[in-house]
Design an enzyme around this catalytic site. Structure first.
Site, PDB file in Angstrom:
ATOM      1  N   GLU A  13      34.576  38.699  54.927  1.00  0.00           N
ATOM      2  CA  GLU A  13      35.709  37.248  53.897  1.00  0.00           C
ATOM      3  C   GLU A  13      35.740  35.949  54.712  1.00  0.00           C
ATOM      4  O   GLU A  13      36.739  35.283  53.956  1.00  0.00           O
ATOM      5  CB  GLU A  13      36.294  37.901  52.495  1.00  0.00           C
ATOM      6  CG  GLU A  13      35.290  39.156  51.855  1.00  0.00           C
ATOM      7  CD  GLU A  13      36.496  39.575  50.819  1.00  0.00           C
ATOM      8  OE1 GLU A  13      36.532  38.925  49.269  1.00  0.00           O
ATOM      9  OE2 GLU A  13      36.870  40.075  50.550  1.00  0.00           O
ATOM     10  N   SER A 187      34.005  41.792  48.689  1.00  0.00           N
ATOM     11  CA  SER A 187      32.651  40.599  48.158  1.00  0.00           C
ATOM     12  C   SER A 187      31.728  40.765  48.170  1.00  0.00           C
ATOM     13  O   SER A 187      30.641  40.006  48.505  1.00  0.00           O
ATOM     14  CB  SER A 187      32.729  39.649  49.274  1.00  0.00           C
ATOM     15  OG  SER A 187      34.165  38.243  48.930  1.00  0.00           O
ATOM     16  N   ASP A 294      39.297  44.366  38.277  1.00  0.00           N
ATOM     17  CA  ASP A 294      37.541  44.435  38.548  1.00  0.00           C
ATOM     18  C   ASP A 294      37.282  45.712  37.981  1.00  0.00           C
ATOM     19  O   ASP A 294      37.953  46.464  37.453  1.00  0.00           O
ATOM     20  CB  ASP A 294      36.976  43.916  39.743  1.00  0.00           C
ATOM     21  CG  ASP A 294      36.988  43.121  40.578  1.00  0.00           C
ATOM     22  OD1 ASP A 294      37.457  42.191  40.026  1.00  0.00           O
ATOM     23  OD2 ASP A 294      36.952  42.525  41.330  1.00  0.00           O
ATOM     24  N   GLU A 307      39.479  48.191  40.185  1.00  0.00           N
ATOM     25  CA  GLU A 307      39.888  48.376  41.864  1.00  0.00           C
ATOM     26  C   GLU A 307      40.238  46.645  41.708  1.00  0.00           C
ATOM     27  O   GLU A 307      40.182  45.683  40.774  1.00  0.00           O
ATOM     28  CB  GLU A 307      39.077  47.496  42.980  1.00  0.00           C
ATOM     29  CG  GLU A 307      37.579  46.703  42.699  1.00  0.00           C
ATOM     30  CD  GLU A 307      37.064  46.125  44.215  1.00  0.00           C
ATOM     31  OE1 GLU A 307      36.863  45.168  45.387  1.00  0.00           O
ATOM     32  OE2 GLU A 307      35.957  47.759  44.491  1.00  0.00           O
ATOM     33  N   ASN A 309      42.415  43.285  42.979  1.00  0.00           N
ATOM     34  CA  ASN A 309      41.826  42.228  44.649  1.00  0.00           C
ATOM     35  C   ASN A 309      43.313  41.610  44.287  1.00  0.00           C
ATOM     36  O   ASN A 309      43.753  41.102  43.261  1.00  0.00           O
ATOM     37  CB  ASN A 309      41.230  41.555  44.251  1.00  0.00           C
ATOM     38  CG  ASN A 309      39.851  42.360  43.859  1.00  0.00           C
ATOM     39  OD1 ASN A 309      38.706  42.390  44.978  1.00  0.00           O
ATOM     40  ND2 ASN A 309      39.424  42.358  43.187  1.00  0.00           N
ATOM     41  N   SER A 318      36.693  29.687  40.612  1.00  0.00           N
ATOM     42  CA  SER A 318      37.134  31.068  41.419  1.00  0.00           C
ATOM     43  C   SER A 318      37.731  31.808  39.850  1.00  0.00           C
ATOM     44  O   SER A 318      37.958  31.287  39.321  1.00  0.00           O
ATOM     45  CB  SER A 318      37.798  31.350  42.409  1.00  0.00           C
ATOM     46  OG  SER A 318      37.344  30.948  43.349  1.00  0.00           O
TER      47      SER A 318
END
Length: 346
Positions: A13, A187, A294, A307, A309, A318
């Site tokens: 990323e 990503s 997510d 998960e 982040n 974003s």
């Protein structure tokens, strides 16, 4: 304040990180701060240099950022391009410059910034930084370990297992469709939806290109969501609807590839459940500053947390900034708020 916005590195990323970093720096400069975008791996200058007044001209001294390419970066080529060819992850003058800053805004994404290693090094050097501590970052970066923490805390998550490259021979998985993905990647790079058993080997090959451990888990057919959490409190839920396929690298960063709706158009019951699970996940992983969870939700409104982040994308479009905007916090406000929240660690 003098602020280093740390970006780049050697994760898949890398390019996304530069975009986050440049946007954060612009926002902080608009608020009167001297923000310098620095590539943690390439560093600043190839040799010893005078960095006494480096923040005086933070714009010209910053890494120049272009648009995010449609393909993931060639990490080996980047490693070979560094002039000093040092085995150190930190490029020339990085630590010295970070020590001069009032705080480092962590715009790193993926394994470099979210694994906890950089945070641990900064703790030893006495460098202040945004985001969570090294322990919670390391736990959240490991997808299989995250699942174990979710299960213990009662956060619903897809059933799955991990597999090391060395143990691949003879591996069998009998629940299809399934998802195969790198254990610590981000990503959606190296991620494959596997419909039938004969396609599993190719999916494992794709994931093992990025790291030596992968996760194979139950595929949840349904709608995709995300929910940011700041200091333990969930933000409005956002839905991500890719126009084609799933929310992979291309759909994340190519303009117009996905429709993002915030607040998500779902029932109040589902909204409250997802926010509750986001807060539970945040607490279960020991997170204290901010993160983004997510989710998938099937047609029966069963919710699954995939998960966490711990350093989510930070451009104005974003997911986390979109959620913050709904509660009246614009991008500049958000960047300053994340610094304020993070300074509470100290």
């Amino acid at each position: 304040m003098d602020i280093v916005v740390l970006a780049g590195g050697l994760s898949s990323e890398r390019d996304v990180s530069f975009k986050s970093g440049s946007m954060v720096a612009e926002a902080l400069r608009a608020r009167g701060h001297r923000a310098l975008v620095l590539d943690v791996f390439m560093g600043y200058s190839d040799a010893e240099c005078d960095i006494t007044d480096i923040f005086e001209d933070s714009i010209n001294n910053s890494v120049k950022v272009e648009t995010i390419p449609s393909e993931a970066p060639d990490i080996n080529a980047i490693i070979k391009s560094r002039a000093d060819q040092s085995p150190s992850f930190f490029g020339p003058n990085v630590i010295k410059i970070c020590q001069k800053a009032d705080i480092v805004f962590m715009a790193l994404h993926g394994g470099d910034g979210e694994s906890g290693k950089v945070q641990a090094a900064f703790d030893l050097y006495g460098i202040k930084y945004t985001g969570n501590d090294y322990i919670s970052s390391a736990i959240a970066m490991d997808k299989q370990m995250t699942k174990e923490f979710f299960n213990r805390a009662g956060v619903p998550t897809p059933v799955g297992t991990s597999l090391k490259k060395a143990n691949r021979k003879g591996f069998k998985f009998d629940k299809f469709p399934c998802i195969v993905k790198p254990n610590c990647g981000g990503s959606s790079i190296g991620v494959t939806i596997v419909e039938k058993s004969e396609d599993l080997d190719a999916a494992l090959d794709a994931a093992f290109e990025w790291e030596d451990e992968v996760v194979i888990e139950q595929f949840i057919k349904g709608r995709e969501f995300s929910d940011g959490v700041m200091e333990g409190k969930a933000l409005p839920v956002i839905e991500i609807a890719p126009k084609q396929g799933f929310y992979d690298y291309k759909n994340k960063y190519a303009a117009g590839s996905a429709v993002e709706t915030c607040p998500a158009d779902i029932s109040e019951k589902a909204t409250q459940a997802m926010k509750k699970y986001a807060e539970m996940a945040f607490k279960a992983l020991g997170l204290t500053t901010y993160a983004r969870m997510d989710f998938m939700m099937d047609e029966d409104e069963n919710i699954y947390c995939l998960e966490a982040n711990t350093l989510p994308g930070m451009t104005p479009t974003s997911l986390l900034p979109q959620e913050a905007k709904v509660i009246g916090m614009d991008f500049e406000d958000l960047c300053e708020h994340l610094i304020k929240v993070s300074l509470k660690k100290y």
